[in-house]
Scaffold this active site. Structure first.
Site, PDB file in Angstrom:
ATOM      1  N   TRP A 151       0.824  -1.220   0.000  1.00  0.00           N
ATOM      2  CA  TRP A 151       0.000   0.000   0.000  1.00  0.00           C
ATOM      3  C   TRP A 151       0.848   1.256   0.000  1.00  0.00           C
ATOM      4  O   TRP A 151       0.531   2.210  -0.722  1.00  0.00           O
ATOM      5  CB  TRP A 151      -0.992  -0.017   1.166  1.00  0.00           C
ATOM      6  CG  TRP A 151      -2.081  -1.025   0.924  1.00  0.00           C
ATOM      7  CD1 TRP A 151      -2.281  -2.183   1.600  1.00  0.00           C
ATOM      8  CD2 TRP A 151      -3.078  -0.985  -0.110  1.00  0.00           C
ATOM      9  NE1 TRP A 151      -3.350  -2.860   1.057  1.00  0.00           N
ATOM     10  CE2 TRP A 151      -3.858  -2.166   0.018  1.00  0.00           C
ATOM     11  CE3 TRP A 151      -3.392  -0.087  -1.125  1.00  0.00           C
ATOM     12  CZ2 TRP A 151      -4.927  -2.458  -0.834  1.00  0.00           C
ATOM     13  CZ3 TRP A 151      -4.454  -0.379  -1.973  1.00  0.00           C
ATOM     14  CH2 TRP A 151      -5.211  -1.542  -1.826  1.00  0.00           C
TER      15      TRP A 151
ATOM     16  N   ASP B 170      -1.801   6.492   6.415  1.00  0.00           N
ATOM     17  CA  ASP B 170      -2.849   5.621   5.880  1.00  0.00           C
ATOM     18  C   ASP B 170      -3.146   4.562   6.940  1.00  0.00           C
ATOM     19  O   ASP B 170      -2.359   3.641   7.150  1.00  0.00           O
ATOM     20  CB  ASP B 170      -2.362   4.981   4.576  1.00  0.00           C
ATOM     21  CG  ASP B 170      -3.387   4.032   3.965  1.00  0.00           C
ATOM     22  OD1 ASP B 170      -4.436   3.790   4.592  1.00  0.00           O
ATOM     23  OD2 ASP B 170      -3.127   3.533   2.847  1.00  0.00           O
TER      24      ASP B 170
ATOM     25  N   LYS C 114     -12.609  -1.734   5.963  1.00  0.00           N
ATOM     26  CA  LYS C 114     -11.855  -2.684   6.777  1.00  0.00           C
ATOM     27  C   LYS C 114     -12.394  -2.691   8.210  1.00  0.00           C
ATOM     28  O   LYS C 114     -12.820  -3.710   8.716  1.00  0.00           O
ATOM     29  CB  LYS C 114     -10.365  -2.352   6.796  1.00  0.00           C
ATOM     30  CG  LYS C 114      -9.743  -1.982   5.426  1.00  0.00           C
ATOM     31  CD  LYS C 114      -9.644  -3.110   4.469  1.00  0.00           C
ATOM     32  CE  LYS C 114      -9.241  -2.841   3.037  1.00  0.00           C
ATOM     33  NZ  LYS C 114      -8.138  -2.002   2.738  1.00  0.00           N
TER      34      LYS C 114
HETATM   35  C1  LIG Z   1      -7.685  -1.351   1.437  1.00  0.00           C
HETATM   36  C2  LIG Z   1      -6.599  -0.343   1.572  1.00  0.00           C
HETATM   37  C3  LIG Z   1      -6.492   0.758   0.701  1.00  0.00           C
HETATM   38  C4  LIG Z   1      -7.309   0.890  -0.563  1.00  0.00           C
HETATM   39  O1  LIG Z   1      -8.527   1.344  -0.412  1.00  0.00           O
HETATM   40  P1  LIG Z   1      -9.523   1.520  -1.637  1.00  0.00           P
HETATM   41  O2  LIG Z   1     -10.750   1.926  -0.913  1.00  0.00           O
HETATM   42  O3  LIG Z   1      -9.648   0.210  -2.353  1.00  0.00           O
HETATM   43  O4  LIG Z   1      -8.989   2.587  -2.510  1.00  0.00           O
HETATM   44  C5  LIG Z   1      -5.498   1.680   0.943  1.00  0.00           C
HETATM   45  N1  LIG Z   1      -4.620   1.523   1.951  1.00  0.00           N
HETATM   46  C6  LIG Z   1      -4.677   0.456   2.776  1.00  0.00           C
HETATM   47  C7  LIG Z   1      -3.676   0.323   3.868  1.00  0.00           C
HETATM   48  C8  LIG Z   1      -5.671  -0.503   2.609  1.00  0.00           C
HETATM   49  O5  LIG Z   1      -5.717  -1.562   3.437  1.00  0.00           O
END
Ligand SMILES: *Cc1c(COP(=O)(O)O)cnc(C)c1O
Length: 363
Positions: A106, A177, A201
């Site tokens: 990511w 993030d 998540k």
């Molecule tokens: C799932 C995830 C994303 C991506 O998110 P989207 O909604 O598919 O754009 C970004 N960063 C992390 C750490 C993730 O687990």
């Protein structure tokens, strides 16, 4: 209904109580005669849902008063572009440089996207070690006057989680993030400039992105930034500059209220430590299973593992499915298995997985 446990990395398991509440409210929310999906986002009913969600999230994460909570769309990947477009206008040095720490898939995607807007400096990378650790801060080669530092505090695919908060000299904002571990552990929000998370998540349904941003970082967007993604504009309209993902916000609000009833984030963290301990202990018994992440960087949320004998993968997954243990296949980029054990995964689910791990290994 058969009892299953859903180990998907996302969209992921939600609390049963929340889904039941949503089912009860489906046709008629609080006597309004309407489903939340049918409500105007400007009507008093939805405005109250929005205010409750913001209030509860602020309480859950103890978000200081000088931080704004924005409900956006575009997901985590959308933010990879939205963040530079919002922050680069305030960089003291142009062309601006963004510092990154590369700890997995990511952060890798974030680096690639940001490079379209600015110079990118990878201050440290754990790629040579196949993303099995977080490089200690003493080895980071940070840029003086970087526009900001971007980190991914829980790498969902690689199963690597920060166990420290970076301390930066000179007030460079940290952008984090936290998509896959927000609300799973207490966090000192004041250490960050921006925290963002896709909802699917640990918060609620896909379609909602939560952004927590320090007030002084608003108002520096580049001209090219779409108005609907300009944090200052979105903030001035209480996340309703355009139609927000109303139903996703409503479910997120139910999750926030549920977490508060469960004792809040500190109580979640305690349960998550226990769940992770149980699962890693079963993986570590011998080398039948392998988790390759450095023990002090192992994620409490996403647990990738490999079978020593990978020819048994299909058999393992079929046996898991037969026992109601679903979505254990690893991400296609790394193979193997992965168990995501977010807040809504009960300890009984982890125990069921551990029992199966032991049974399959013939212990
Ligand atoms: C799932 C995830 C994303 C991506 O998110 P989207 O909604 O598919 O754009 C970004 N960063 C992390 C750490 C993730 O687990």
């Amino acid at each position: 209904m058969t009892q299953i446990y859903n180990f998907s990395a996302g969209p992921a398991v939600l609390p049963k109580e929340v889904l039941q509440q949503a089912a009860d409210d489906m046709l008629d929310w609080h006597g309004s005669g309407m489903s939340v999906m049918e409500m105007s986002h400007r009507g008093p009913e939805f405005i109250s849902i929005y205010h409750d969600a913001v209030r509860d999230l602020r309480q859950l994460l103890a978000i200081p008063a000088n931080y704004r909570i924005l409900f956006l769309q575009g997901g985590g990947l959308g933010e990879n572009a939205i963040i530079p477009m919002n922050l680069l206008g305030r960089a003291a040095v142009q062309p601006a440089t963004i510092d990154f720490v590369h700890t997995g898939s990511w952060s890798g995607k974030s680096i690639k996207e940001a490079a379209r807007y600015a110079n990118v400096n990878v201050a440290a990378s754990s790629e040579p070690g196949h993303f099995t650790s977080v490089p200690p801060q003493q080895y980071w080669k940070l840029t003086r006057d970087a526009a900001y530092l971007h980190i991914c505090t829980n790498e969902t695919i690689d199963g690597v989680e920060y166990n420290f908060v970076p301390e930066l000299p000179g007030g460079t904002p940290i952008v984090a993030d936290m998509s896959s571990h927000i609300l799973s552990r207490t966090v000192d929000v004041s250490k960050y400039g921006v925290i963002f998370a896709g909802a699917q998540k640990n918060i609620g349904p896909a379609g909602l992105t939560v952004v927590i941003v320090r007030e002084d970082l608003l108002g520096h967007a580049l001209d090219i930034c779409p108005s609907a993604f300009n944090w200052k504009i979105v903030d001035e309209h209480e996340s309703m500059f355009n139609t927000p993902p109303t139903y996703s916000i409503y479910i997120a609000g139910l999750v926030f209220a549920h977490l508060l009833r469960q004792g809040g984030v500190a109580a979640m963290e305690k349960r998550n430590i226990e769940k992770a301990r149980l699962l890693y202990a079963a993986l570590d018994v011998d080398d039948f299973y392998q988790n390759r992440v450095a023990p002090d960087c192992r994620s409490r949320m996403n647990v990738p593992f490999y079978l020593r004998d990978e020819t048994l993968n299909e058999k393992f997954l079929a046996g898991a499915k037969a026992r109601g243990l679903l979505q254990l296949k690893g991400h296609k980029s790394v193979g193997g298995m992965r168990a995501s054990i977010y807040n809504a995964m009960p300890i009984e689910g982890v125990q069921a997985l551990v029992d199966y791990l032991n049974e399959f290994a013939g212990r």
